[in-house]
Design a protein around this motif. Structure first.
Motif, PDB file in Angstrom:
ATOM      1  N   UNK A 146       0.883  -1.255   0.077  1.00 34.84           N
ATOM      2  CA  UNK A 146       0.006   0.017   0.035  1.00 34.84           C
ATOM      3  C   UNK A 146       0.834   1.348   0.086  1.00 34.84           C
ATOM      4  N   UNK A 147       1.990   1.156   0.668  1.00 39.44           N
ATOM      5  CA  UNK A 147       2.727   2.346   0.756  1.00 39.44           C
ATOM      6  C   UNK A 147       3.495   2.684  -0.546  1.00 39.44           C
ATOM      7  N   UNK A 148       3.790   1.709  -1.213  1.00 31.15           N
ATOM      8  CA  UNK A 148       4.498   1.713  -2.682  1.00 31.15           C
ATOM      9  C   UNK A 148       3.526   2.168  -3.481  1.00 31.15           C
ATOM     10  N   UNK A 149       2.163   1.738  -3.553  1.00 35.77           N
ATOM     11  CA  UNK A 149       1.317   2.279  -4.497  1.00 35.77           C
ATOM     12  C   UNK A 149       1.064   3.584  -4.271  1.00 35.77           C
ATOM     13  N   UNK A 199       2.188  10.283   5.078  1.00 30.56           N
ATOM     14  CA  UNK A 199       1.388   9.018   5.213  1.00 30.56           C
ATOM     15  C   UNK A 199       1.873   8.213   5.816  1.00 30.56           C
ATOM     16  N   UNK A 200       1.518   7.502   6.709  1.00 32.91           N
ATOM     17  CA  UNK A 200       2.037   6.642   7.779  1.00 32.91           C
ATOM     18  C   UNK A 200       1.460   5.144   7.391  1.00 32.91           C
ATOM     19  N   UNK A 201       2.274   4.523   6.476  1.00 33.14           N
ATOM     20  CA  UNK A 201       1.860   3.174   6.143  1.00 33.14           C
ATOM     21  C   UNK A 201       2.666   1.916   6.729  1.00 33.14           C
ATOM     22  N   UNK A 202       3.683   2.302   7.115  1.00 34.10           N
ATOM     23  CA  UNK A 202       4.721   1.073   7.593  1.00 34.10           C
ATOM     24  C   UNK A 202       4.312   0.444   8.831  1.00 34.10           C
ATOM     25  N   UNK A 203       4.084  -0.764   8.620  1.00 34.30           N
ATOM     26  CA  UNK A 203       3.829  -1.799   9.820  1.00 34.30           C
ATOM     27  C   UNK A 203       4.282  -3.200   9.375  1.00 34.30           C
ATOM     28  N   UNK A 204       4.237  -3.974  10.634  1.00 32.40           N
ATOM     29  CA  UNK A 204       4.360  -5.246  10.425  1.00 32.40           C
ATOM     30  C   UNK A 204       2.905  -6.115  11.216  1.00 32.40           C
ATOM     31  N   UNK A 205       2.877  -7.319  10.655  1.00 28.11           N
ATOM     32  CA  UNK A 205       1.913  -8.229  11.058  1.00 28.11           C
ATOM     33  C   UNK A 205       2.554  -9.557  11.675  1.00 28.11           C
ATOM     34  N   UNK A 206       2.325  -9.754  12.949  1.00 29.12           N
ATOM     35  CA  UNK A 206       2.712 -11.046  13.629  1.00 29.12           C
ATOM     36  C   UNK A 206       1.500 -11.810  14.111  1.00 29.12           C
ATOM     37  N   UNK A 253       2.066  -8.567   0.382  1.00 26.25           N
ATOM     38  CA  UNK A 253       2.942  -9.355   1.241  1.00 26.25           C
ATOM     39  C   UNK A 253       2.275  -9.651   2.565  1.00 26.25           C
ATOM     40  N   UNK A 254       2.039  -8.558   3.259  1.00 26.65           N
ATOM     41  CA  UNK A 254       1.314  -8.689   4.629  1.00 26.65           C
ATOM     42  C   UNK A 254      -0.149  -9.145   4.471  1.00 26.65           C
ATOM     43  N   UNK A 255      -0.808  -8.863   3.346  1.00 28.88           N
ATOM     44  CA  UNK A 255      -2.431  -9.340   3.358  1.00 28.88           C
ATOM     45  C   UNK A 255      -2.111 -10.735   3.217  1.00 28.88           C
ATOM     46  N   UNK A 256      -1.056 -11.303   2.612  1.00 30.95           N
ATOM     47  CA  UNK A 256      -1.083 -12.824   2.032  1.00 30.95           C
ATOM     48  C   UNK A 256      -0.688 -13.670   3.188  1.00 30.95           C
ATOM     49  N   UNK A 257      -0.026 -12.872   4.361  1.00 31.10           N
ATOM     50  CA  UNK A 257       0.805 -13.869   5.124  1.00 31.10           C
ATOM     51  C   UNK A 257      -0.189 -14.649   5.782  1.00 31.10           C
ATOM     52  N   UNK A 258       0.317 -16.174   5.678  1.00 28.11           N
ATOM     53  CA  UNK A 258      -0.239 -17.035   6.489  1.00 28.11           C
ATOM     54  C   UNK A 258      -1.366 -18.090   5.823  1.00 28.11           C
ATOM     55  N   UNK A 267     -14.175 -10.275  -3.308  1.00 25.55           N
ATOM     56  CA  UNK A 267     -12.234 -10.259  -3.489  1.00 25.55           C
ATOM     57  C   UNK A 267     -11.759  -9.537  -2.434  1.00 25.55           C
ATOM     58  N   UNK A 268     -10.506  -9.691  -2.559  1.00 24.79           N
ATOM     59  CA  UNK A 268      -9.561  -8.873  -1.558  1.00 24.79           C
ATOM     60  C   UNK A 268      -9.345  -7.730  -2.456  1.00 24.79           C
ATOM     61  N   UNK A 269      -8.805  -6.688  -1.713  1.00 27.56           N
ATOM     62  CA  UNK A 269      -8.707  -5.293  -2.415  1.00 27.56           C
ATOM     63  C   UNK A 269      -7.040  -5.340  -2.980  1.00 27.56           C
ATOM     64  N   UNK A 270      -7.099  -4.234  -3.901  1.00 27.75           N
ATOM     65  CA  UNK A 270      -5.748  -4.178  -4.548  1.00 27.75           C
ATOM     66  C   UNK A 270      -5.086  -2.802  -3.948  1.00 27.75           C
ATOM     67  N   UNK A 271      -3.754  -2.958  -3.586  1.00 25.46           N
ATOM     68  CA  UNK A 271      -3.065  -1.785  -3.240  1.00 25.46           C
ATOM     69  C   UNK A 271      -3.439  -0.557  -3.717  1.00 25.46           C
ATOM     70  N   UNK A 272      -3.757  -0.503  -4.949  1.00 26.76           N
ATOM     71  CA  UNK A 272      -3.774   0.915  -5.660  1.00 26.76           C
ATOM     72  C   UNK A 272      -5.477   1.416  -5.357  1.00 26.76           C
ATOM     73  N   UNK A 273      -6.263   0.664  -4.832  1.00 30.26           N
ATOM     74  CA  UNK A 273      -7.605   0.921  -4.292  1.00 30.26           C
ATOM     75  C   UNK A 273      -7.287   1.830  -2.868  1.00 30.26           C
TER      76      UNK A 273
END
Ligand SMILES: NC(=O)c1ccc[n+]([C@@H]2O[C@H](COP(=O)([O-])OP(=O)(O)OC[C@H]3O[C@@H](n4cnc5c(N)ncnc54)[C@H](O)[C@@H]3O)[C@@H](O)[C@H]2O)c1
Length: 261
Positions: A34-37, A99-106, A202-207, A225-231
């Motif tokens: 999302x940050x990249x898009x 724009x604060x988009x950085x994060x990690x998911x565990x 990559x985060x959204x598809x984790x696991x 459907x899942x969303x796209x980062x550009x959306x």
């Protein structure tokens, strides 16, 4: 005429009327998803984007593709957050958008969540947003600006299984958005949030491997459907733009109707 793609925006139309041309913007988490898009679309809309991430490789690719300035930084450190804003603005630069988009998911069950991992999630996901808002608000004070905090529907629906610490950071992000919207309004700084649902990153598809991943969203999301980062990036551009001049303290869901259920 071919049907318009749901994810690509021609550069000429990307910024039409949004008032982003020439704006100074920092986008975190810009090496991926999302940050990249968001960094790419903001650059196409004419903004002067400084893309920030801990992953140097992804940033270098973005710089080549979108012509962004880049800063490699681990934003879990508040001193690094202050340095990013200082470097991005420089002695004569101007910051209009953060724009604060950085994060990690565990995904870890509470029984197995040790204190070190808890603190890591808080530091990367939430303390970074706080520290960047603090530094950005100071840089924006002379002229105003717009801050967009990327949260998650997990803040409201508990998120995916075993993601307690992550969901808490995202709830904190929503609270931060609302508190700062009130606090910074007198300085002409609008603070809004965007809450993605399941997004194909990559985060959204984790696991969850294919085909279960696609089947899950088909079954559980009204748009099937899942969303796209550009959306999500387009929603972020909207709240960062002049079109959203009347918005502050708002949190916009981009989740295909997931929260209707
Ligand atoms: N993908 C989803 O389904 C989804 C759903 C809800 C919310 N979100 C939120 O959207 C935002 C973007 O997520 P995404 O899906 O694009 O994930 P992603 O994993 O594709 O991108 C996250 C980026 O953050 C960077 N990052 C991680 N730790 C960092 C650190 N310490 N310092 C600097 N950068 C760091 C990563 O290197 C990566 O480039 C996040 O805030 C996430 O919580 C995503």
């Amino acid at each position: 005429m071919s049907a318009p793609s749901s994810t690509s925006v021609a550069p000429a139309e990307a910024g039409a009327g949004l008032g982003l041309d020439g704006r100074g913007a920092i986008v975190t988490g810009a090496a991926s998803g999302i940050g990249r898009a968001t960094a790419r679309l903001l650059a196409e809309a004419g903004a002067r984007v400084c893309a920030v991430d801990v992953e140097a490789g992804g940033l270098a690719a973005l710089a080549t593709e979108a012509g962004c300035a880049t800063i490699v930084a681990d934003l879990s450190d508040p001193a690094a957050c202050a340095r990013v804003v200082a470097e991005a603005t420089g002695p004569h630069g101007r910051l209009d958008i953060l724009v604060n988009a950085a994060a990690i998911l565990r995904r870890v069950a509470i029984a197995d969540m040790d204190d070190a991992l808890w603190h890591r999630l808080m530091d990367v996901n939430l303390r970074s947003q706080f520290a960047l808002c603090r530094a950005a608000a100071a840089a924006m004070r002379p002229h105003g600006g717009r801050i967009v905090n990327v949260s998650s529907t997990a803040a409201f629906n508990g998120g995916a299984k075993n993601s307690s610490a992550y969901a808490i950071t995202k709830g904190g992000s929503v609270a931060l958005t609302r508190v700062l919207a009130r606090e910074l309004a007198p300085q002409g700084i609008a603070v809004n949030g965007v809450c993605p649902g399941g997004i194909d990153t990559p985060m959204g598809r984790q696991g969850l491997p294919e085909p279960e991943w696609s089947r899950h969203y088909e079954a559980n999301v009204p748009l099937r459907r899942a969303g796209q980062p550009e959306e999500v990036a387009r929603a972020i551009l909207f709240v960062a733009s002049e079109w959203a001049a009347g918005l502050s303290g708002h949190v916009l869901d981009v989740e295909g109707g997931l929260m209707l259920r």
